[in-house]
Design a protein around this motif. Structure first.
Motif, mmCIF file in Angstrom:
data_model
loop_
_atom_site.group_PDB
_atom_site.id
_atom_site.type_symbol
_atom_site.label_atom_id
_atom_site.label_comp_id
_atom_site.label_asym_id
_atom_site.label_seq_id
_atom_site.Cartn_x
_atom_site.Cartn_y
_atom_site.Cartn_z
ATOM 1 N N GLU A 119 0.815 -1.215 0.000
ATOM 2 C CA GLU A 119 0.000 0.000 0.000
ATOM 3 C C GLU A 119 0.847 1.263 0.000
ATOM 4 O O GLU A 119 0.413 2.304 -0.508
ATOM 5 N N SER A 120 2.039 1.181 0.570
ATOM 6 C CA SER A 120 2.896 2.374 0.635
ATOM 7 C C SER A 120 4.356 1.947 0.794
ATOM 8 O O SER A 120 4.644 0.893 1.378
ATOM 9 N N LEU A 121 5.259 2.767 0.239
ATOM 10 C CA LEU A 121 6.696 2.567 0.426
ATOM 11 C C LEU A 121 7.289 3.679 1.281
ATOM 12 O O LEU A 121 8.509 3.830 1.361
ATOM 13 N N GLU A 122 6.432 4.427 1.939
ATOM 14 C CA GLU A 122 6.884 5.555 2.754
ATOM 15 C C GLU A 122 7.660 5.061 3.960
ATOM 16 O O GLU A 122 7.285 4.074 4.605
ATOM 17 N N LYS B 154 14.134 0.701 -1.250
ATOM 18 C CA LYS B 154 12.978 1.007 -2.095
ATOM 19 C C LYS B 154 13.296 0.716 -3.564
ATOM 20 O O LYS B 154 12.494 0.119 -4.282
ATOM 21 N N ARG C 253 -0.243 1.688 -9.857
ATOM 22 C CA ARG C 253 -0.476 2.123 -8.474
ATOM 23 C C ARG C 253 0.820 2.119 -7.678
ATOM 24 O O ARG C 253 1.127 3.076 -6.944
ATOM 25 N N ILE C 254 1.609 1.055 -7.808
ATOM 26 C CA ILE C 254 2.888 0.993 -7.103
ATOM 27 C C ILE C 254 3.843 2.056 -7.638
ATOM 28 O O ILE C 254 4.633 2.638 -6.884
ATOM 29 N N ARG D 238 3.055 5.057 -8.744
ATOM 30 C CA ARG D 238 2.695 6.339 -8.113
ATOM 31 C C ARG D 238 3.204 6.396 -6.681
ATOM 32 O O ARG D 238 3.704 7.434 -6.213
ATOM 33 N N THR D 239 3.094 5.272 -5.959
ATOM 34 C CA THR D 239 3.601 5.208 -4.592
ATOM 35 C C THR D 239 5.107 5.384 -4.557
ATOM 36 O O THR D 239 5.665 6.074 -3.690
ATOM 37 N N TYR D 240 5.776 4.791 -5.519
ATOM 38 C CA TYR D 240 7.240 4.851 -5.606
ATOM 39 C C TYR D 240 7.727 6.274 -5.851
ATOM 40 O O TYR D 240 8.722 6.723 -5.264
ATOM 41 N N ASN E 139 6.082 9.035 -5.208
ATOM 42 C CA ASN E 139 5.463 10.002 -4.312
ATOM 43 C C ASN E 139 6.523 10.617 -3.400
ATOM 44 O O ASN E 139 7.258 9.916 -2.708
#
Length: 445
Positions: free
Chosen positions: A127-130, A137, A153-154, A156-158, A160
């Motif tokens: 859900e997130s890589l934050e 990462k 989706r991944i 965009r998370t990457y 972000n």
């Protein structure tokens, strides 16, 4: 006649029965004729020789030539040649290497690798890589790409937040819109590395032009760019790259099949490159771009794998101009005979060397690698170099004390004598045992 059936099991009346009996001899003749015509493809038979042919001195030579073209005869000839060579060239006299008796345990996969692969296996749940460190990462995203688990989706998370590197080793899953949207929402001012490999489907000229032509210096910090496999790109966008990323030092255009020699010459005139990868670019003639390469005073890495125009003259001139500074040279799948002489003369600065699938690599090249590259060589690819014996490989590994990775994919001639006999405890041998995909993934961690 009521009880008889035809060839397909259906009942026949009297008229059909007579017709079947009438055609049966002709079908048998037809089948025999087909078998006779196909027989040479599956078997051999000895042809009777006339007396006048036996008297002809050329007949035996022609027969031997025909026999030598058959696979089994060619294999036997290769084995015989190998045995005769080994008898006339004892390993101790040529290389002076003997296997060590010390036994080594097989290295277990690193715990980090096991954890990352478990995460990749359930990539759809990410859900997130934050909060994850940047280096981890990037490794996670690279593994997701190579295992076909990446999605928009991944991505965009990457991207972000602020990042200085983008590692997408496989963009074949992405569409043109996905790539454009990703760079629209990304802060490109601080990007130092952009890797968009296998992006042929999503990277025509206009997409790359849209990304890089926002302003004259839209990528002011970009140093490394990889577009390997972007087969829709042409020379037209290379000038855009040069003007948008003036600090660019390393560019990978491998398998960009539309890029030509003119494009590389233009790129070399505008950028002070230290690394250039042009693997399998069939429209690039290395002799045409040689003057441009000679003018690159700081060129350290060059990959011309698969270039059919590589020759002794190219290697000699390139090494005369850049050999003192070169630390990585890739000539895999080329037919160059001067590689041993180059390694002995200028191989001391090389950190990585790929001689993948070069048929002429054998014991003389092994001596050149061991003597000329022993001081700095860390990564060596000898995949599909099937003329290298256990003694030759052992001589290389034992003399190159800094060697950490040795790739031997396709080297079916290697035996336990080398694997258990060399004395370099830090070298990792990839390509001989286990799953190829697993070994390649481990080498990335």
């Amino acid at each position: 006649m009521d009880g008889e059936t035809g060839e397909e099991g259906r009942p026949m009346d009297l008229r059909n029965w007579h017709r079947e009996r009438r055609w049966r001899p002709y079908r048998a003749d037809l089948h025999r004729e087909v078998a006779r015509l196909r027989a040479p493809a599956f078997a051999r038979y000895r042809v009777e020789v006339r007396k006048d042919e036996l008297d002809d001195p050329n007949w035996e030579a022609e027969a031997d030539e025909e026999e030598s073209t058959r696979p089994f005869s060619a294999a036997m000839a290769t084995i015989k040649k190998r045995v005769e060579w080994r008898k006339s060239n004892p390993a101790g006299d040529v290389l002076g290497w003997t296997p060590s008796s010390r036994q080594r345990l097989r290295r277990a996969p690193p715990l980090l690798h096991l954890c990352l692969m478990s995460l990749v296996k359930h990539g759809e749940e990410i859900e997130s890589l934050e909060g994850i460190p940047d280096d981890l990462k990037h490794k996670i995203v690279s593994l997701l790409c190579s295992n076909r688990k990446m999605n928009s989706r991944i991505l965009r998370t990457y991207l972000n937040g602020s990042t200085t590197e983008i590692h997408l080793t496989d963009c074949s899953w992405a569409s043109e819109d996905v790539i454009q949207d990703a760079f629209t929402s990304c802060n490109i001012d601080h990007l130092r590395l952009v890797q968009l490999d296998l992006s042929g489907r999503c990277m025509p000229d206009y997409v790359l032009h849209t990304i890089f032509a926002k302003s004259q210096y839209s990528f002011p910090s970009l140093v490394t760019l990889s577009l390997k496999g972007a087969y829709r790109l042409t020379d037209n966008v290379l000038s855009v790259l040069a003007s948008s990323a003036p600090s660019l030092k390393s560019i990978n255009l491998g398998k960009c099949s539309l890029i030509t020699s003119c494009g590389i010459i233009s790129l070399a005139e505008k950028l002070n490159l230290t690394e250039l990868y042009i693997d399998n670019c069939q429209k690039i003639d290395v002799m045409q771009i040689l003057p441009a390469l000679e003018s690159m005073e700081h060129l350290k890495v060059l990959s011309v794998a698969g270039a059919s125009t590589v020759c002794d003259t190219f290697i000699s001139r390139l090494m005369h101009a850049c050999g003192y500074n070169m630390r990585e040279l890739v000539v895999a799948d080329c037919h160059d005979e001067a590689i041993a002489a180059f390694l002995e003369a200028s191989g001391g600065s090389l950190i990585e060397l790929s001689l993948n699938n070069i048929a002429k690599v054998e014991h003389q090249t092994a001596i050149a690698v061991a003597h000329g590259c022993h001081s700095n060589l860390q990564n060596l690819d000898l995949s599909f170099c099937r003329r290298l014996t256990d003694e030759a490989l052992g001589f290389i590994v034992d003399n190159c004390s800094h060697l950490s990775i040795l790739k031997l994919f396709g080297c079916s001639q290697v035996t336990e004598q080398f694997l258990k006999g060399h004395s370099n405890s830090q070298v990792r041998i990839i390509g001989l045992t286990g799953s190829i995909l697993d070994e390649m993934e481990m080498s990335k961690v």
